[in-house]
Design a protein around this motif. Structure first.
Motif, PDB file in Angstrom:
ATOM      1  N   PHE A 105       0.816  -1.203  -0.070  1.00 50.54           N
ATOM      2  CA  PHE A 105      -0.027  -0.072   0.000  1.00 50.54           C
ATOM      3  C   PHE A 105       0.936   1.291   0.058  1.00 50.54           C
ATOM      4  N   SER A 106       1.899   1.302   0.980  1.00 50.68           N
ATOM      5  CA  SER A 106       2.582   2.595   1.275  1.00 50.68           C
ATOM      6  C   SER A 106       3.620   2.858  -0.117  1.00 50.68           C
ATOM      7  N   GLU A 107       4.138   1.780  -0.334  1.00 50.91           N
ATOM      8  CA  GLU A 107       5.096   2.098  -1.562  1.00 50.91           C
ATOM      9  C   GLU A 107       4.251   2.426  -3.132  1.00 50.91           C
ATOM     10  N   GLU A 108       3.177   1.741  -3.147  1.00 53.67           N
ATOM     11  CA  GLU A 108       2.490   2.108  -4.322  1.00 53.67           C
ATOM     12  C   GLU A 108       1.667   3.545  -4.252  1.00 53.67           C
ATOM     13  N   ARG A 112       3.456   5.076  -7.394  1.00 54.08           N
ATOM     14  CA  ARG A 112       2.399   5.342  -8.538  1.00 54.08           C
ATOM     15  C   ARG A 112       1.373   6.062  -7.936  1.00 54.08           C
ATOM     16  N   GLY A 113       0.937   6.469  -6.849  1.00 57.58           N
ATOM     17  CA  GLY A 113       0.037   7.319  -6.508  1.00 57.58           C
ATOM     18  C   GLY A 113       0.463   8.661  -6.468  1.00 57.58           C
ATOM     19  N   THR A 114       1.731   9.052  -6.254  1.00 59.89           N
ATOM     20  CA  THR A 114       2.082  10.635  -6.224  1.00 59.89           C
ATOM     21  C   THR A 114       3.119  11.025  -7.253  1.00 59.89           C
ATOM     22  N   LEU A 115       4.280  10.045  -7.134  1.00 67.00           N
ATOM     23  CA  LEU A 115       5.605  10.346  -7.754  1.00 67.00           C
ATOM     24  C   LEU A 115       5.063  10.207  -9.601  1.00 67.00           C
ATOM     25  N   LEU A 155       8.464  -0.686 -13.392  1.00 63.09           N
ATOM     26  CA  LEU A 155       7.781  -0.386 -14.819  1.00 63.09           C
ATOM     27  C   LEU A 155       6.502  -1.323 -14.875  1.00 63.09           C
ATOM     28  N   TYR A 156       6.548  -2.517 -14.434  1.00 61.28           N
ATOM     29  CA  TYR A 156       5.426  -3.423 -14.755  1.00 61.28           C
ATOM     30  C   TYR A 156       4.242  -3.006 -13.719  1.00 61.28           C
ATOM     31  N   LEU A 157       4.753  -2.551 -12.365  1.00 63.01           N
ATOM     32  CA  LEU A 157       3.870  -1.922 -11.601  1.00 63.01           C
ATOM     33  C   LEU A 157       3.067  -0.731 -12.051  1.00 63.01           C
ATOM     34  N   GLY A 158       3.978   0.125 -12.414  1.00 66.11           N
ATOM     35  CA  GLY A 158       3.456   1.407 -13.276  1.00 66.11           C
ATOM     36  C   GLY A 158       2.658   1.333 -14.456  1.00 66.11           C
ATOM     37  N   ILE A 159       2.939   0.106 -15.369  1.00 65.31           N
ATOM     38  CA  ILE A 159       1.936  -0.008 -16.606  1.00 65.31           C
ATOM     39  C   ILE A 159       0.690  -0.604 -16.074  1.00 65.31           C
ATOM     40  N   SER A 160       0.575  -1.372 -14.784  1.00 66.62           N
ATOM     41  CA  SER A 160      -0.652  -2.068 -14.176  1.00 66.62           C
ATOM     42  C   SER A 160      -1.511  -1.003 -13.890  1.00 66.62           C
ATOM     43  N   LEU A 161      -1.030   0.116 -13.456  1.00 67.28           N
ATOM     44  CA  LEU A 161      -1.978   1.482 -12.975  1.00 67.28           C
ATOM     45  C   LEU A 161      -3.169   1.274 -13.867  1.00 67.28           C
ATOM     46  N   ASP A 162      -2.936   1.353 -15.286  1.00 70.61           N
ATOM     47  CA  ASP A 162      -3.573   1.487 -16.200  1.00 70.61           C
ATOM     48  C   ASP A 162      -4.395   0.505 -17.168  1.00 70.61           C
TER      49      ASP A 162
END
Length: 195
Positions: A105-108, A112-115, A155-162
């Motif tokens: 939760f915190s790292e995302e 991914r939620g702010t940066l 990068l995988y997590l960042g792409i999964s955001l969408d």
């Protein structure tokens, strides 16, 4: 030799507090750059399902790398075993789930939620994705190879955001938390087997 119960308990508490503090850092950074870290976080069954399904390729890779012969990978495995094994040794799987959930939760929320949205707004989608995950890699730079693996995972997590066509922070949170939980269980099992 395993660490004492007190030092393992102290490590666990400090790890939970540190990871939780990243949420506060995300809120503070979001306030400074006018980004709401929770703006794209919504409970959605599809995002939850996507998160669980998108964790599977990472877990398959994780288990494959456990058996990989390259020396650099063995070094990472040994390092994680030596540093986390004794500190997690006396903890129940529910404790590991709590730590993984807080970390996911915190790292995302921070990366991914702010940066990522801030950098995307400032520099464009591609640069925002790469730079936010370069920061994620630096935060996980235990070894150069581990930093590279963290960059790829970021990068995988960042792409999964969408993933699924609609931005939802829940998807990378689920992926990150579930992945960490399984990784903690494997490290704990390997450490116990090594005793």
């Amino acid at each position: 030799m395993p660490h004492s119960t007190q030092s393992a308990s102290t490590f666990f508490s400090v790890a939970c507090y540190f990871e939780a503090a990243l949420t506060l850092a995300a809120i503070a950074l979001g306030w400074l750059v006018d980004i709401d870290p929770f703006d794209k976080l919504a409970w959605d069954e599809r995002a939850l399902l996507h998160g669980l399904l998108l964790t599977l390729p990472l877990l398959l890779l994780f288990f494959a790398l456990q058996e990989a012969p390259p020396r650099a990978l063995r070094r990472i495995k040994a390092l994680l075993l030596e540093t986390l094994g004794p500190r997690l040794y006396r903890h129940h799987w529910t404790d590991l789930m709590i730590l993984a959930t807080i970390a996911g939760f915190s790292e995302e929320v921070l990366f991914r939620g702010t940066l990522q949205p801030w950098l995307e707004n400032s520099l464009g989608m591609t640069a925002g994705l790469w730079l936010s995950n370069a920061a994620f890699a630096l935060a996980h730079a235990v070894t150069p190879l581990y930093a590279l693996l963290a960059l790829l995972m970021g990068l995988y997590l960042g792409i999964s955001l969408d993933y699924g066509g609609e931005r939802n922070l829940l998807t990378p949170i689920v992926i990150h938390g579930f992945y960490d939980f399984i990784a903690f269980l494997v490290i704990l099992r390997n450490y116990r087997n090594s005793l």
